[in-house]
Design a protein around this motif. Sequence first.
Motif, PDB file in Angstrom:
ATOM      1  N   LEU A  34     -34.537  69.177 -31.813  1.00 11.91           N
ATOM      2  CA  LEU A  34     -34.274  70.388 -31.054  1.00 11.91           C
ATOM      3  C   LEU A  34     -33.154  71.178 -31.710  1.00 11.91           C
ATOM      4  O   LEU A  34     -32.277  70.617 -32.368  1.00 11.91           O
ATOM      5  CB  LEU A  34     -33.845  70.047 -29.615  1.00 11.91           C
ATOM      6  CG  LEU A  34     -34.725  69.077 -28.827  1.00 11.91           C
ATOM      7  CD1 LEU A  34     -34.195  67.656 -28.933  1.00 11.91           C
ATOM      8  CD2 LEU A  34     -34.772  69.496 -27.363  1.00 11.91           C
ATOM      9  N   PHE A  89     -26.683  74.141 -33.038  1.00 14.71           N
ATOM     10  CA  PHE A  89     -26.649  72.687 -33.127  1.00 14.71           C
ATOM     11  C   PHE A  89     -28.062  72.152 -33.322  1.00 14.71           C
ATOM     12  O   PHE A  89     -28.998  72.549 -32.623  1.00 14.71           O
ATOM     13  CB  PHE A  89     -26.085  72.070 -31.852  1.00 14.71           C
ATOM     14  CG  PHE A  89     -24.615  72.305 -31.652  1.00 14.71           C
ATOM     15  CD1 PHE A  89     -24.165  73.316 -30.821  1.00 14.71           C
ATOM     16  CD2 PHE A  89     -23.679  71.503 -32.279  1.00 14.71           C
ATOM     17  CE1 PHE A  89     -22.804  73.536 -30.623  1.00 14.71           C
ATOM     18  CE2 PHE A  89     -22.322  71.705 -32.093  1.00 14.71           C
ATOM     19  CZ  PHE A  89     -21.886  72.728 -31.262  1.00 14.71           C
ATOM     20  N   LEU A  93     -33.814  62.911 -31.327  1.00 18.66           N
ATOM     21  CA  LEU A  93     -33.902  61.760 -30.442  1.00 18.66           C
ATOM     22  C   LEU A  93     -35.191  61.000 -30.727  1.00 18.66           C
ATOM     23  O   LEU A  93     -36.073  61.487 -31.424  1.00 18.66           O
ATOM     24  CB  LEU A  93     -33.835  62.171 -28.968  1.00 18.66           C
ATOM     25  CG  LEU A  93     -34.813  63.190 -28.436  1.00 18.66           C
ATOM     26  CD1 LEU A  93     -36.133  62.547 -28.027  1.00 18.66           C
ATOM     27  CD2 LEU A  93     -34.232  63.895 -27.222  1.00 18.66           C
ATOM     28  N   SER A 101     -29.845  62.344 -27.012  1.00 17.24           N
ATOM     29  CA  SER A 101     -29.919  63.120 -28.244  1.00 17.24           C
ATOM     30  C   SER A 101     -28.686  62.883 -29.089  1.00 17.24           C
ATOM     31  O   SER A 101     -27.583  62.723 -28.568  1.00 17.24           O
ATOM     32  CB  SER A 101     -30.034  64.613 -27.929  1.00 17.24           C
ATOM     33  OG  SER A 101     -31.235  64.910 -27.269  1.00 17.24           O
ATOM     34  N   PHE A 103     -26.447  64.779 -31.847  1.00 23.21           N
ATOM     35  CA  PHE A 103     -26.218  66.149 -32.281  1.00 23.21           C
ATOM     36  C   PHE A 103     -25.499  66.196 -33.619  1.00 23.21           C
ATOM     37  O   PHE A 103     -24.672  65.340 -33.935  1.00 23.21           O
ATOM     38  CB  PHE A 103     -25.355  66.886 -31.254  1.00 23.21           C
ATOM     39  CG  PHE A 103     -26.079  67.267 -29.994  1.00 23.21           C
ATOM     40  CD1 PHE A 103     -26.262  66.341 -28.984  1.00 23.21           C
ATOM     41  CD2 PHE A 103     -26.565  68.552 -29.816  1.00 23.21           C
ATOM     42  CE1 PHE A 103     -26.924  66.685 -27.816  1.00 23.21           C
ATOM     43  CE2 PHE A 103     -27.232  68.903 -28.649  1.00 23.21           C
ATOM     44  CZ  PHE A 103     -27.405  67.971 -27.650  1.00 23.21           C
ATOM     45  N   GLY A 104     -25.796  67.252 -34.374  1.00 25.91           N
ATOM     46  CA  GLY A 104     -25.007  67.568 -35.549  1.00 25.91           C
ATOM     47  C   GLY A 104     -23.736  68.291 -35.132  1.00 25.91           C
ATOM     48  O   GLY A 104     -23.532  68.583 -33.955  1.00 25.91           O
ATOM     49  N   ASP A 105     -22.889  68.580 -36.093  1.00 25.73           N
ATOM     50  CA  ASP A 105     -21.612  69.222 -35.805  1.00 25.73           C
ATOM     51  C   ASP A 105     -21.721  70.726 -35.586  1.00 25.73           C
ATOM     52  O   ASP A 105     -20.761  71.368 -35.171  1.00 25.73           O
ATOM     53  CB  ASP A 105     -20.605  68.960 -36.937  1.00 25.73           C
ATOM     54  CG  ASP A 105     -20.091  67.539 -36.910  1.00 25.73           C
ATOM     55  OD1 ASP A 105     -19.555  67.085 -37.942  1.00 25.73           O
ATOM     56  OD2 ASP A 105     -20.231  66.875 -35.866  1.00 25.73           O
ATOM     57  N   GLY A 106     -22.891  71.290 -35.888  1.00 24.67           N
ATOM     58  CA  GLY A 106     -23.074  72.710 -35.658  1.00 24.67           C
ATOM     59  C   GLY A 106     -22.818  73.559 -36.882  1.00 24.67           C
ATOM     60  O   GLY A 106     -22.039  73.194 -37.770  1.00 24.67           O
TER      61      GLY A 106
ATOM     62  N   TYR B  35     -20.912  65.171 -22.513  1.00 29.19           N
ATOM     63  CA  TYR B  35     -20.506  65.298 -23.911  1.00 29.19           C
ATOM     64  C   TYR B  35     -19.103  65.914 -23.928  1.00 29.19           C
ATOM     65  O   TYR B  35     -18.647  66.509 -22.956  1.00 29.19           O
ATOM     66  CB  TYR B  35     -21.422  66.255 -24.688  1.00 29.19           C
ATOM     67  CG  TYR B  35     -22.872  65.857 -24.780  1.00 29.19           C
ATOM     68  CD1 TYR B  35     -23.789  66.231 -23.776  1.00 29.19           C
ATOM     69  CD2 TYR B  35     -23.353  65.131 -25.860  1.00 29.19           C
ATOM     70  CE1 TYR B  35     -25.119  65.885 -23.870  1.00 29.19           C
ATOM     71  CE2 TYR B  35     -24.688  64.783 -25.957  1.00 29.19           C
ATOM     72  CZ  TYR B  35     -25.564  65.167 -24.955  1.00 29.19           C
ATOM     73  OH  TYR B  35     -26.889  64.826 -25.045  1.00 29.19           O
ATOM     74  N   GLY B  42     -18.460  68.861 -33.491  1.00 28.53           N
ATOM     75  CA  GLY B  42     -19.761  68.907 -32.851  1.00 28.53           C
ATOM     76  C   GLY B  42     -19.718  68.290 -31.473  1.00 28.53           C
ATOM     77  O   GLY B  42     -18.658  67.971 -30.940  1.00 28.53           O
ATOM     78  N   GLN B 105     -32.456  69.426 -22.868  1.00 26.34           N
ATOM     79  CA  GLN B 105     -31.288  69.301 -22.009  1.00 26.34           C
ATOM     80  C   GLN B 105     -30.764  70.690 -21.673  1.00 26.34           C
ATOM     81  O   GLN B 105     -30.680  71.556 -22.531  1.00 26.34           O
ATOM     82  CB  GLN B 105     -30.209  68.482 -22.714  1.00 26.34           C
ATOM     83  CG  GLN B 105     -30.637  67.046 -22.969  1.00 26.34           C
ATOM     84  CD  GLN B 105     -29.569  66.231 -23.643  1.00 26.34           C
ATOM     85  OE1 GLN B 105     -28.392  66.521 -23.541  1.00 26.34           O
ATOM     86  NE2 GLN B 105     -29.986  65.191 -24.342  1.00 26.34           N
TER      87      GLN B 105
END
Lengths: 113, 116
Positions: A34, A89, A93, A101, A103-106, B35, B42, B105
């Motif tokens: 995603l 981002f 998953l 999920s 996540f990457g750091d963006g 989170y 991130g 989400q």
Amino acid sequence: DQQVKQNSPSLSVQEGRISILNCDYTNSMFDYFLWYKKYPAEGPTFLISISSIKDKNEDGRFTVFLNKSAKHLSLHIVPSQPGDSAVYFCAALYNTNAGKSTFGDGTTLTVKP
Amino acid sequence: GAGVSQSPSNKVTEKGKDVELRCDPISGHTALYWYRQSLGQGLEFLIYFQGNSAPDKSGLPSDRFSAERTGGSVSTLTIQRTQQEDSAVYLCASSRPGQGTEETQYFGPGTRLLVL
């Protein structure tokens, strides 16, 4: 060990041109990916997704490409607009870990008028 | 329909104090996630609730962090004896786990915590 990586912390493009945001992953069990977009002072919002059974998913100006052999996905925005300026981002998953999920750091995208 | 809401939107506290952050997920969403996003970083997974199952606490950074989800709906994230490194935006998200787009989400606006 970071399983989802966005190696470019920032990207700047001219309005009307293509923006390409990249994401690499290491866990071959990931089967769903995603992209989220985040404006300052807001929570991330879902943008587009792709299942591992596909290699491309398109929604308007946004297209996500998945290269499973390279464990790489990319988000293409064309044409880019100033309102696209945000942090993007990448998330991944797999079914046995449903919901969690990674996540990457963006990547911060700036689209210049 | 209402999205995910979080309160407070901003919290400034002194080092050593306890704080509670609240999340109201989207009605009908059985999964809830916490989170945090530190400045320039991130999204860091903290904890995941799914229905009545035991929560996945694997992301909690220390035993000062705890979370509850009452009645399968509202969740509270508690940080005890706050430290300056706890300063971050704490984001809550909810989803309807399943297949494909149900995994999406939906995030709240976050709580910005500043520990002085």
